[in-house]
Motif scaffolding. Structure first.
Motif, PDB file in Angstrom:
ATOM      1  N   ARG A   1      -0.672 -14.966   2.384  1.00 16.40           N
ATOM      2  CA  ARG A   1      -0.443 -15.524   3.710  1.00 16.40           C
ATOM      3  C   ARG A   1      -1.740 -15.836   4.443  1.00 16.40           C
ATOM      4  N   THR A   2      -2.727 -14.907   4.328  1.00 19.82           N
ATOM      5  CA  THR A   2      -3.917 -15.054   5.170  1.00 19.82           C
ATOM      6  C   THR A   2      -5.182 -15.332   4.381  1.00 19.82           C
ATOM      7  N   GLY A   3      -5.117 -15.083   3.055  1.00 16.01           N
ATOM      8  CA  GLY A   3      -6.318 -15.287   2.248  1.00 16.01           C
ATOM      9  C   GLY A   3      -7.336 -14.167   2.370  1.00 16.01           C
ATOM     10  N   THR A   4      -6.962 -13.053   3.035  1.00 17.27           N
ATOM     11  CA  THR A   4      -7.873 -11.923   3.166  1.00 17.27           C
ATOM     12  C   THR A   4      -7.460 -10.808   2.196  1.00 17.27           C
ATOM     13  N   LEU A   5      -8.355  -9.827   2.025  1.00 15.41           N
ATOM     14  CA  LEU A   5      -8.130  -8.698   1.109  1.00 15.41           C
ATOM     15  C   LEU A   5      -7.927  -7.420   1.913  1.00 15.41           C
ATOM     16  N   THR A   6      -6.848  -6.710   1.611  1.00 14.62           N
ATOM     17  CA  THR A   6      -6.546  -5.433   2.282  1.00 14.62           C
ATOM     18  C   THR A   6      -6.169  -4.387   1.237  1.00 14.62           C
ATOM     19  N   ASN A   7      -5.926  -3.125   1.728  1.00 15.94           N
ATOM     20  CA  ASN A   7      -5.466  -2.014   0.873  1.00 15.94           C
ATOM     21  C   ASN A   7      -6.422  -1.731  -0.280  1.00 15.94           C
ATOM     22  N   GLY A   8      -7.728  -1.981  -0.058  1.00 15.69           N
ATOM     23  CA  GLY A   8      -8.716  -1.705  -1.096  1.00 15.69           C
ATOM     24  C   GLY A   8      -8.703  -2.704  -2.226  1.00 15.69           C
ATOM     25  N   ALA A   9      -8.046  -3.842  -2.051  1.00 14.11           N
ATOM     26  CA  ALA A   9      -7.984  -4.852  -3.112  1.00 14.11           C
ATOM     27  C   ALA A   9      -9.295  -5.608  -3.197  1.00 14.11           C
ATOM     28  N   ASP A  10      -9.528  -6.181  -4.392  1.00 10.99           N
ATOM     29  CA  ASP A  10     -10.741  -6.953  -4.623  1.00 10.99           C
ATOM     30  C   ASP A  10     -10.453  -7.990  -5.699  1.00 10.99           C
ATOM     31  N   LEU A  11     -11.194  -9.083  -5.638  1.00 10.45           N
ATOM     32  CA  LEU A  11     -11.040 -10.145  -6.622  1.00 10.45           C
ATOM     33  C   LEU A  11     -12.101  -9.999  -7.703  1.00 10.45           C
ATOM     34  N   ASP A  12     -11.656  -9.957  -8.947  1.00  8.89           N
ATOM     35  CA  ASP A  12     -12.544  -9.811 -10.110  1.00  8.89           C
ATOM     36  C   ASP A  12     -13.590  -8.724  -9.885  1.00  8.89           C
TER      37      ASP A  12
ATOM     38  N   ALA B   1       0.130  16.312 -15.546  1.00  9.18           N
ATOM     39  CA  ALA B   1      -0.794  15.186 -15.738  1.00  9.18           C
ATOM     40  C   ALA B   1      -0.031  13.866 -15.799  1.00  9.18           C
ATOM     41  N   ARG B   2       1.106  13.853 -16.501  1.00  8.57           N
ATOM     42  CA  ARG B   2       1.904  12.622 -16.550  1.00  8.57           C
ATOM     43  C   ARG B   2       2.463  12.280 -15.178  1.00  8.57           C
ATOM     44  N   ASP B   3       2.854  13.301 -14.421  1.00  7.01           N
ATOM     45  CA  ASP B   3       3.382  13.047 -13.081  1.00  7.01           C
ATOM     46  C   ASP B   3       2.296  12.467 -12.172  1.00  7.01           C
ATOM     47  N   ILE B   4       1.067  13.021 -12.271  1.00  6.23           N
ATOM     48  CA  ILE B   4      -0.044  12.501 -11.460  1.00  6.23           C
ATOM     49  C   ILE B   4      -0.338  11.050 -11.821  1.00  6.23           C
ATOM     50  N   ARG B   5      -0.349  10.758 -13.126  1.00  3.52           N
ATOM     51  CA  ARG B   5      -0.636   9.384 -13.538  1.00  3.52           C
ATOM     52  C   ARG B   5       0.491   8.441 -13.136  1.00  3.52           C
ATOM     53  N   GLY B   6       1.749   8.917 -13.248  1.00  2.00           N
ATOM     54  CA  GLY B   6       2.880   8.068 -12.848  1.00  2.00           C
ATOM     55  C   GLY B   6       2.841   7.757 -11.370  1.00  2.00           C
ATOM     56  N   ARG B   7       2.544   8.754 -10.541  1.00  2.00           N
ATOM     57  CA  ARG B   7       2.466   8.516  -9.097  1.00  2.00           C
ATOM     58  C   ARG B   7       1.285   7.610  -8.758  1.00  2.00           C
ATOM     59  N   ALA B   8       0.164   7.788  -9.480  1.00  2.00           N
ATOM     60  CA  ALA B   8      -0.987   6.905  -9.232  1.00  2.00           C
ATOM     61  C   ALA B   8      -0.657   5.464  -9.603  1.00  2.00           C
ATOM     62  N   GLU B   9       0.053   5.252 -10.725  1.00  2.00           N
ATOM     63  CA  GLU B   9       0.432   3.880 -11.100  1.00  2.00           C
ATOM     64  C   GLU B   9       1.376   3.269 -10.078  1.00  2.00           C
ATOM     65  N   ALA B  10       2.323   4.090  -9.584  1.00  2.00           N
ATOM     66  CA  ALA B  10       3.248   3.561  -8.570  1.00  2.00           C
ATOM     67  C   ALA B  10       2.501   3.212  -7.292  1.00  2.00           C
ATOM     68  N   GLN B  11       1.572   4.085  -6.901  1.00  2.00           N
ATOM     69  CA  GLN B  11       0.789   3.795  -5.692  1.00  2.00           C
ATOM     70  C   GLN B  11      -0.053   2.537  -5.879  1.00  2.00           C
ATOM     71  N   ALA B  12      -0.661   2.382  -7.069  1.00  2.00           N
ATOM     72  CA  ALA B  12      -1.496   1.200  -7.313  1.00  2.00           C
ATOM     73  C   ALA B  12      -0.654  -0.075  -7.279  1.00  2.00           C
ATOM     74  N   LEU B  13       0.540  -0.042  -7.880  1.00  2.00           N
ATOM     75  CA  LEU B  13       1.403  -1.230  -7.880  1.00  2.00           C
ATOM     76  C   LEU B  13       1.871  -1.564  -6.472  1.00  2.00           C
ATOM     77  N   ASN B  14       2.234  -0.538  -5.697  1.00  2.00           N
ATOM     78  CA  ASN B  14       2.663  -0.797  -4.314  1.00  2.00           C
ATOM     79  C   ASN B  14       1.534  -1.385  -3.486  1.00  2.00           C
ATOM     80  N   SER B  15       0.322  -0.793  -3.662  1.00  2.00           N
ATOM     81  CA  SER B  15      -0.823  -1.326  -2.912  1.00  2.00           C
ATOM     82  C   SER B  15      -1.129  -2.757  -3.347  1.00  2.00           C
ATOM     83  N   LEU B  16      -1.010  -3.035  -4.647  1.00  2.00           N
ATOM     84  CA  LEU B  16      -1.274  -4.384  -5.129  1.00  2.00           C
ATOM     85  C   LEU B  16      -0.256  -5.369  -4.578  1.00  2.00           C
ATOM     86  N   TYR B  17       1.001  -4.942  -4.519  1.00  2.00           N
ATOM     87  CA  TYR B  17       2.029  -5.826  -3.988  1.00  2.00           C
ATOM     88  C   TYR B  17       1.754  -6.175  -2.525  1.00  2.00           C
TER      89      TYR B  17
END
Length: 423
Positions: A66-77, A42-58
């Motif tokens: 650069r473009t002002g658009t949203l990608t990788n499932g990102a959203d504002l508020d 469970a900790r490994d799944i959560r750790g990998r999910a956090e890493a994936q979320a941070l990478n996608s956010l980055y």
């Protein structure tokens, strides 16, 4: 005397105790391993999910900058953003666990960052952990089934192994019981394995060897003393007959008779110990033999024979048994004399079927005699009176020779009770 106590029927065998302990240990180990695997996964799944979320956010931050658009499932508020991420005041990236389940969307991890300083909007990415957690549940089920299967397979092996140990211990216990019951030739013999059970078996055998040597020495000493005393005692009896009649002659004659009786008892015990005695069996009326034995003692004893017509024809109605009448008279006589000498009146003898009961109303048998049986030259307690302790010993030896059971007990309302059951 009391027979060697056999195991209680309601006891729990050591085999099942060991098997239950092994099963419980296996269950605890399986539960502990399963819990550790579950927590680590469970900790490994959560750790990998956090890493994936941070990478996608980055990656979404770079595209949005650069473009002002949203990608990788990102959203504002986004509306489902956890409250801890809505209150961000810096521009660093943060993560938060969201345990809510909404339809096919299971627990998830959010990664968020405030884009334009404290007053800017929050850019967030959500990573769903539902599939991974579903795999974790399947892993839990698989481990549970595997643990149960291993337990089912291991339990018979544990029962078998525990049975081997229990059989070895039972063999040692039976040998010790036979030794306690008087069979000093009983031995456990060599046992398999070089462990504590083998040590116990060897110790029991050594104990039996030591007891057998001591008992043989004691028996030989008793026989030698009795044989050596027989001749001088006979001479004393002849010398007493030459004394002139009077009080001194009567006193000496009584003491010499007592001494001769002691010597005869010792000789009888030595013959019983040597195993040379053989019963001469005959069909005799039990009541008549018992009444005759009581009458020979010359002591005031009430004899009661129960059975059909017993009130009309007392001893003649008693059951006919096949036994050695001389030895039976010896047993009954010794029990009656012992009751008068060490107990208190009234002394009662009851014959019922093949059972003879001798009871007095004295202090009863001492505890050590009830537990260990009668011992020669030992009367048990001071309140039981004086004596050399051979009467019960001879009675027990003669009972064994007749394949009869002699049981010593105390009555609930006081008094000693000796019960002789003929085969």
């Amino acid at each position: 005397m009391r027979p060697f106590p056999r195991p209680r029927p309601d006891r729990v065998s050591l085999r099942w105790k060991i098997a239950a302990l092994a099963a419980a240990t296996a269950c605890l180990v399986a539960a502990a391993v399963g819990a550790l695997v579950h927590v680590w996964t469970a900790r490994d799944i959560r750790g990998r999910a956090e890493a994936q979320a941070l990478n996608s956010l980055y990656a979404a931050m770079e595209v949005h900058r650069r473009t002002g658009t949203l990608t990788n499932g990102a959203d504002l508020d986004p509306s489902g953003l956890p409250a801890s991420l809505r209150r961000l005041t810096d521009t660093s990236r943060h993560t938060a666990y969201d345990g809510r389940v909404d339809g096919n969307l299971g627990p998830s991890v959010w990664a968020a960052v405030r884009t334009d300083g404290p007053g800017g909007r929050v850019l967030a990415v959500q990573v769903n952990m539902g599939p991974e957690l579903h795999d974790l549940q399947r892993l839990d089920v698989t481990m549970t089934v595997a643990s149960l299967a291993a337990l089912v397979a291991a339990t018979p092996v544990a029962v078998y192994g525990a049975g081997l140990l229990a059989r070895r211990l039972r063999r040692v216990s039976e040998t010790a019981g036979r030794i306690s019951a008087g069979d000093l030739d009983a031995r456990t013999g060599p046992t398999k394995g070089r462990d504590e059970v083998a040590d116990i078996a060897a110790t029991v055998d050594l104990m039996a060897d030591s007891l057998s040597r001591r008992l043989r020495t004691e028996r030989q000493f008793t026989a030698d003393v009795a044989h050596e005393l027989r001749t001088p005692v006979g001479g004393l009896l002849a010398a007493v007959d030459l004394l002139p009649p009077g009080e001194t002659e009567d006193l000496l004659r009584a003491r010499v008779r007592d001494l001769r009786g002691l010597v005869e008892d010792l000789l009888e015990i030595s013959r019983l110990d040597a195993g040379v005695e053989r019963p001469v069996r005959a069909h005799v009326p039990l009541g008549a033999v018992v009444a005759e034995a009581v009458a020979r003692t010359g002591l005031d004893t009430r004899v009661t024979v129960t059975g059909p017509g017993a009130a009309a024809r007392a001893v003649e109605t008693a059951q006919t048994v096949e036994t050695d009448p001389r030895r039976l008279e010896r047993i009954v006589g010794n029990l009656v004399i012992n009751a008068h000498r060490h107990g208190a009146a009234p002394v009662e003898v009851t014959v019922e079927g093949r059972t003879v009961v001798v009871r007095d109303h004295g202090p009863g048998f001492p505890r050590d005699i009830l537990l260990g049986g009668p011992r020669r030259f030992h009367t048990g307690a001071a309140e039981r009176g004086s004596g050399h302790g051979l009467g019960l010993t001879i009675a027990l030896g003669q009972a064994r020779l007749l394949d009869a059971e002699l049981r010593l007990d105390n009555a609930p309302d006081g008094g000693a009770v000796a019960t002789l059951r003929l085969p």
